[in-house]
Design a protein around this motif. Sequence first.
Motif, PDB file in Angstrom:
ATOM      1  N   CYS A 633       0.836  -1.210   0.000  1.00  0.00           N
ATOM      2  CA  CYS A 633       0.000   0.000   0.000  1.00  0.00           C
ATOM      3  C   CYS A 633       0.864   1.250   0.000  1.00  0.00           C
ATOM      4  O   CYS A 633       0.438   2.307  -0.490  1.00  0.00           O
ATOM      5  N   PRO A 660      -5.781  -5.245  -8.586  1.00  0.00           N
ATOM      6  CA  PRO A 660      -6.891  -4.815  -7.722  1.00  0.00           C
ATOM      7  C   PRO A 660      -7.093  -5.729  -6.522  1.00  0.00           C
ATOM      8  O   PRO A 660      -7.393  -5.253  -5.414  1.00  0.00           O
ATOM      9  N   CYS A 663      -5.152  -4.923  -3.449  1.00  0.00           N
ATOM     10  CA  CYS A 663      -5.633  -3.841  -2.583  1.00  0.00           C
ATOM     11  C   CYS A 663      -6.480  -4.360  -1.436  1.00  0.00           C
ATOM     12  O   CYS A 663      -6.682  -3.648  -0.443  1.00  0.00           O
ATOM     13  N   ALA A 664      -7.001  -5.587  -1.556  1.00  0.00           N
ATOM     14  CA  ALA A 664      -7.757  -6.171  -0.448  1.00  0.00           C
ATOM     15  C   ALA A 664      -6.850  -6.498   0.737  1.00  0.00           C
ATOM     16  O   ALA A 664      -7.331  -6.650   1.863  1.00  0.00           O
ATOM     17  N   ALA A 685      -5.969   2.976  -0.495  1.00  0.00           N
ATOM     18  CA  ALA A 685      -6.285   1.641  -1.019  1.00  0.00           C
ATOM     19  C   ALA A 685      -7.405   1.704  -2.050  1.00  0.00           C
ATOM     20  O   ALA A 685      -7.311   1.111  -3.135  1.00  0.00           O
ATOM     21  N   CYS A 689      -7.041   0.867  -6.023  1.00  0.00           N
ATOM     22  CA  CYS A 689      -7.912  -0.163  -6.600  1.00  0.00           C
ATOM     23  C   CYS A 689      -8.775   0.438  -7.716  1.00  0.00           C
ATOM     24  O   CYS A 689      -8.937  -0.163  -8.787  1.00  0.00           O
ATOM     25  N   HIS A 690      -9.305   1.616  -7.454  1.00  0.00           N
ATOM     26  CA  HIS A 690     -10.128   2.290  -8.469  1.00  0.00           C
ATOM     27  C   HIS A 690      -9.308   2.599  -9.722  1.00  0.00           C
ATOM     28  O   HIS A 690      -9.788   2.416 -10.852  1.00  0.00           O
ATOM     29  N   LEU A 693      -8.746  -0.731 -11.699  1.00  0.00           N
ATOM     30  CA  LEU A 693      -9.949  -1.218 -12.367  1.00  0.00           C
ATOM     31  C   LEU A 693     -10.403  -0.259 -13.457  1.00  0.00           C
ATOM     32  O   LEU A 693     -10.934  -0.699 -14.493  1.00  0.00           O
ATOM     33  N   VAL A 787     -12.518  -4.213  -0.130  1.00  0.00           N
ATOM     34  CA  VAL A 787     -11.381  -3.351   0.184  1.00  0.00           C
ATOM     35  C   VAL A 787     -11.831  -2.359   1.250  1.00  0.00           C
ATOM     36  O   VAL A 787     -12.689  -1.515   0.987  1.00  0.00           O
ATOM     37  N   VAL A 792     -16.221  -4.319  -3.996  1.00  0.00           N
ATOM     38  CA  VAL A 792     -15.814  -3.876  -5.327  1.00  0.00           C
ATOM     39  C   VAL A 792     -16.201  -4.955  -6.340  1.00  0.00           C
ATOM     40  O   VAL A 792     -15.882  -6.132  -6.143  1.00  0.00           O
TER      41      VAL A 792
END
Length: 1220
Positions: A633, A660, A663-664, A685, A689-690, A693, A787, A792
Amino acid sequence: MPPMVSGSAGIGRHWCPPRCCPPRCCPPRCCCPPHPVSPAHVPRGVTGWWQRRHVAPVAPARPGPAQEGEVGAWGLLGTVGVTRGCHRGATMSLPSVYGDKLAEKLTLLNERGRGVLVRVYHIKKTCSDPRTRPPFLGDKAMEASAKFIQKKFPHLDVRTSTQHLGPVHRDKGDIVRVLAPFYHTFLDVLEFRDHVYELLNTIDASQCFFDIHINYDFTKGYLDLVVTYVSLVLLLARTEERRLLLGLYHCAHEMSHGASEPGFARLAQMVLEYEHPLKKLPEEFGPHTKAVSSALLSLRAPLARRCQDAEQWRREQLLSLLGPAGDMLSPATCDSMACEYLSLEVMERWIILGFLVCPGALAAAPPCQELWRQALQGTLFVTLLRDEAIAVHKVTEELLGGLKGYGKRVADVKECRDHAVAHSPALHRGRRSFLRGAVRELVALLEDQPGLLGPKALLVFVALSLCRDEVSWLSRHAEHATKTKSPEDFADSRIAELLFALEQLRALVRRHRRVLGRYHRQYLARFDALVLSDVIQNLSVCPEEESVILSSFVSSLSALSAKEVDDKEQFDFTALRLDWFRLQAYTSVAKAALPLVSNGDVGRVMNLVVFHTRLLDQPEELLDEVSDLSHLCFYPRPLERMFAVTLEEPSMLRFTIAFPLLCAHFSRCLHPMCPEEYPQLEAAALGLCHKFLEELARVGSGCVLDACAEQHNLSQQLLPKHCAATISRARGKKTPKQPPRKGDPDRDKPGTESQRRDRTLTTNMDKLHLTLAELSLSLNHVPNFTVFGHKVTPAEYLSSHLETRLTRAIVAMAGYSQATQEVARPSEVLAGLGAYMGLVQRLGQLVALDTGRLLRAVLLQQSHPRDASGQPTLTAIYTDWYLEALLRQASTGAVLLSPALQAFTTVPREEQPPFSAAEFSDISEMRALAELIGPYGMKFLSENLMWHVGSQVTELKKLVAENMDTLVQLRCCRAEQRPALLSRLTSAENVLKRMTIIGEILSFRAMAQQGLREAFSQHCPFLMGPIECLADVVTPDTDIQVTLSIFELASAAGIPCEVDPALVTALAGNRTEGSSPEEDYKVSCLLLVFVAVSLPQLAADPASLYNPELDGYNNNLHCLAKAIVQVSAALFTIHNKNIETHLKEFLLLASVSLLQLGQEPDKVRARNRDSLVLLLHLIVAESSFLTLDMLESCFPYVLLRNAFREVCRDPPGPGRALPH
């Protein structure tokens, strides 16, 4: 002494097979003699350094209950609880050596140290970021005070320095409030240091024994404490604002409370001592060098195994299950289970930081030097916490360079640095390459046979640990090694596959947790308990206290039953593991009653038991321990670079979802001692992730749109307009060949793109389909993931992007240019839209995407004037084009309405419109338009058309008001008075022109409604019938509001109505301001009078000639009929008057006017009288309120028949050129 089990280093000696006696240690008086290990149970050797294992029977007999009263040589069996633990807590007095509570202190201090380390890290990052640092630190008024505090620290006399600390005094309340958490964090550091000093001194005084293979938890806890403390001191020294923060708080506190904070003196002294931590730390750890070095030396074997290169791993068939068939079900185990998945990064940190603070161990101890050099050759940077790292060789060289007698060690550091720079990148690149193949094979076998997870669980966790180490090494060096000559050494375009394999293994363990539980419950109860009891029985010395604890371990493991797994009962072996940790500490001191150093088998067996119990009750925690990547992260830039490189590699697209999913992990980097970090970490995070994706969706949607464009091009080749060239070539074969003209491209026949001579030749469509398939595998990997508590859904990102880009693509297909008024035909756009929709629907077979919902959302936006982003849609484009291009040209006479063709046609002129009106207005185009923009779009089109009609009616009412008196007289005058009154009328031509424009608009709307009706009948035939029946039941006696509601429903389906509800609404909203309903009604009546008495003027117009080919007039005069009928019906519906009566009145006045035209002496003014007479017939035919009988009552039918004969007999003259 009984024989040792092969490959187990003494584990499992002299145990009683289940066939002879209950699964416990055989007491001396047992009826069964001691048995050596049966040859059937001798483990087979398996290649691989962590696959050295002993083999237990796969399904041993279920243990029976212990016989009452039996007592072993070492104490009671399963009848006494554990001392000082939460495991079966019976109480017992223990020797004083147990009072040190080394295990408890190590556990608490390590957890506390990590929390304090995180808080100091948070302070450092907060103060270094201008957006988050306390506001007064950046205040210019505070600069002088800050410099004074930095200069005088720690000797700050508030009373004598008021002139320098004025701003501090002014903001003392805010300073105390904001800096209190920072100040107390530094106090926590001081307190932590005191407790670490105390514990390290106690351990030294106890002369503790450390061996990672025997007392794993104790050794690991000790090394973790040392490294945590060193990292905390180094991170504190890196916090640049530490003096200012402490000084500001001290001054503000003294100003507010009148006294200094009690801990400030010691805190300031600690800060000063650690200005140069690498000088202070070796002094502090000098007395602890022996303990630290002995703990580190136990890492030699694990580090040597983990530092092997990929070729050695391949020779040893590392992680491979494809061995002999008999070994497939043999459990993978070894003497030191936890060491096998111990992180290489952790070991390197222990070794490098441990010898950094204990350089004395490097002076004359070759084993320490060899271990130290091996660690230095493997990495360039060691992590303190998260993204805080030190350049190992630089820091070590600076430290040793300042010490006497360490010249050779400085040379070793330089040599190791050169070796690391030259060989470490290639070494790790080879390992990553090996792991990609080995883990892929492991995942494939375990997914096919999940039962292998039981015996091969260790291999899974080792694989996870190896993958985690390689990803961490790459990201750490990609972030910090910025001045390298070869940046490609720290980049890997295939890292996504390794991340994906890691996620697959984690998901596999979670999915088959019951398999692990069932297998290892039996393993613990039927093998581990037996081996442990056998080892305990063979102890030469076993004091009562240790015997009680160890016997409770055996009884707890033996008591496990299959029912606990079947009923999904929760296991909890925390107490057992804590008791074992305590026992390690008690038995690792110098004068322990049961010295673990000479009874290593107990430690090895208990390490095996701890691993198996964690698989039962802590599989998630174990997964996090070996494969947690939450620290990434804090490496967003390397991750983004890796992701960008992965997208450029087509074969890696299927693995891109790993980023992505990574990021979890990030929620696990939180620590309860620093809750302030939660919002920033959550935003980081989710943002990362955004971003991943969004980029995946952008690439995927771009690929879909490119494929749609290819399909659109293919569909365009099938349009009728492209067949002319083919027909021409076919006809040309019968005639001599003509030389090809320049500029004529050779057009291939549709379908030639599918003909291939070689399958290896790939087209652009092949590449797009391959890319789309790879991305679909990635987006379909998981339906959703979490996340930071946010769920997500990857497919929704693609759906959102496709919705936006499809909307733009559909609008782009229209090719509308407002400057040149160019636009594509609705039928062509519809054909292209069908190609797009077909490919998107097929996309649903690849991606878990609701294509129906996606297409409905896209097409529904096209039925509104603006889409979701506020851009014009097909509805707005075609509404604007038909109004501004087609109908405007019709109002100028350049475009004519042809009832015979049911379309508008273009009149051939020198300056004709740049389009063919018939190509945009015939019934097929109107049907295509209705398909494109739907009922809502057609309603919007109708509203805009009616707005223009309303504007024209308003202007007509103004003209009526100007001629009010004359029209009143004309309405009821005699025939001989009419000519005089007609000469007084003004703007009669304007009235007729505006009525013609209204007729053109209403005629176009009628054509559009017909197209809507056909489209609606095709899509909803089951609704069309009831609506038509409902419209048929309306009678003149029906309430007007009910009638209008029914007509509005029918109009929405495209059914023509006697009264147009949209026109009624438009005209009702355009009433003259300030006029009463009676006056408005009078104006409506006089408007019809005005039109009726003005009709004879049209006879003089050369264009007012009926054209049989068009079934209309050359000046669109036939549109007057629709305008008169529909406007009168709407106006008198608004006033609730009888429509038929007023139309009869209009018919009477028009007939009289046309009959008087026959008496006109000027032949020029009456030259088109016969054509004009037909207008009466058109009005009657248009209206449902008028009949031919009504017409014959006021106009002789013989004249009408003669007029038809005359206009159809005359050949087209110069002014009657036929339109195209």
